[in-house]
Design a protein around this motif. Structure first.
Motif, PDB file in Angstrom:
ATOM      1  N   CYS A  37       0.825  -1.211   0.000  1.00 25.21           N
ATOM      2  CA  CYS A  37       0.000   0.000   0.000  1.00 25.21           C
ATOM      3  C   CYS A  37       0.856   1.256   0.000  1.00 25.21           C
ATOM      4  O   CYS A  37       0.524   2.245  -0.666  1.00 25.21           O
ATOM      5  CB  CYS A  37      -0.941   0.002   1.207  1.00 25.21           C
ATOM      6  SG  CYS A  37      -2.274  -1.195   1.082  1.00 25.21           S
ATOM      7  N   SER A  38       1.963   1.240   0.732  1.00 29.20           N
ATOM      8  CA  SER A  38       2.825   2.425   0.753  1.00 29.20           C
ATOM      9  C   SER A  38       3.486   2.640  -0.612  1.00 29.20           C
ATOM     10  O   SER A  38       3.624   3.776  -1.058  1.00 29.20           O
ATOM     11  CB  SER A  38       3.874   2.319   1.861  1.00 29.20           C
ATOM     12  OG  SER A  38       4.804   1.311   1.570  1.00 29.20           O
ATOM     13  N   ALA A  40       2.137   1.743  -3.464  1.00 30.74           N
ATOM     14  CA  ALA A  40       1.061   2.214  -4.332  1.00 30.74           C
ATOM     15  C   ALA A  40       0.790   3.693  -4.098  1.00 30.74           C
ATOM     16  O   ALA A  40       0.601   4.468  -5.049  1.00 30.74           O
ATOM     17  CB  ALA A  40      -0.202   1.389  -4.088  1.00 30.74           C
ATOM     18  N   LEU A  41       0.785   4.115  -2.839  1.00 36.11           N
ATOM     19  CA  LEU A  41       0.556   5.524  -2.522  1.00 36.11           C
ATOM     20  C   LEU A  41       1.696   6.403  -3.045  1.00 36.11           C
ATOM     21  O   LEU A  41       1.459   7.482  -3.598  1.00 36.11           O
ATOM     22  CB  LEU A  41       0.398   5.706  -1.013  1.00 36.11           C
ATOM     23  CG  LEU A  41       0.127   7.125  -0.533  1.00 36.11           C
ATOM     24  CD1 LEU A  41      -1.211   7.607  -1.063  1.00 36.11           C
ATOM     25  CD2 LEU A  41       0.148   7.175   0.974  1.00 36.11           C
TER      26      LEU A  41
END
Length: 172
Positions: A37-38, A40-41
């Motif tokens: 997720c990090s 992707a962010l």
């Protein structure tokens, strides 16, 4: 029943296992999901950032890297060396952390908010954000004072605790 060994097992020497600190750690599924997720962010932020003025963003990053590596890093290295030598001269080198932490936090805040702290803001800032640019210098000074004051209190507590441990039991 007799156990038969495979011939290839006998011929291979057994290699020692690396220490636990060297072995790769995969982590839990939650850690892997959080890392994904990090990434992707960060990818999304990069795409959004480069969607506008690409040349300006690249120049800003290169300029910031050069400013840090050629000016700021030598500057705070010299300041840290002077602090360490000064504390070593009075035989209290372990006190340097009580100055390093608040100085680093205050310096980082100054670096990030310098245009607002220095009062170098366009008139469009208030129109875009709906906030006034006044008061940032006073707030930064207050935060810096609180950081150094808290650090001084922690050092005083440590010194008081070590002084009470060194007392002889007859004084209690």
């Amino acid at each position: 029943m007799r156990r038969v060994r495979e011939p290839w097992r006998r011929s291979r020497p057994r290699l020692p296992r690396p220490p636990r600190s060297v072995r790769p750690r995969i982590g839990s599924p939650f850690q892997i999901l959080l890392l994904a997720c990090s990434f992707a962010l960060a990818g999304y932020a990069g795409v959004r950032l480069l969607a506008g003025d690409r040349l300006g963003v690249v120049l800003w990053f290169v300029g910031a890297a050069l400013l840090h590596d050629l000016v700021l890093l030598p500057l705070y290295s010299v300041l840290d060396r002077a602090l360490t030598r000064g504390a070593a001269a009075v035989r209290h080198r372990e006190w340097t952390s009580y100055v390093r932490f608040p100085a680093a936090c205050s310096g980082l805040l100054l670096l990030v908010w310098f245009p607002l702290i220095g009062g170098r803001v366009d008139a469009s800032y208030a129109g875009v954000t709906g906030l006034s640019a006044d008061g940032f210098l006073a707030r930064w000074l207050l935060i810096t004072a609180v950081l150094f004051g808290g650090s001084a209190l922690l050092l005083a507590g440590r010194l008081l605790r070590s002084a009470t441990k060194r007392r002889s039991p007859e004084l209690h």
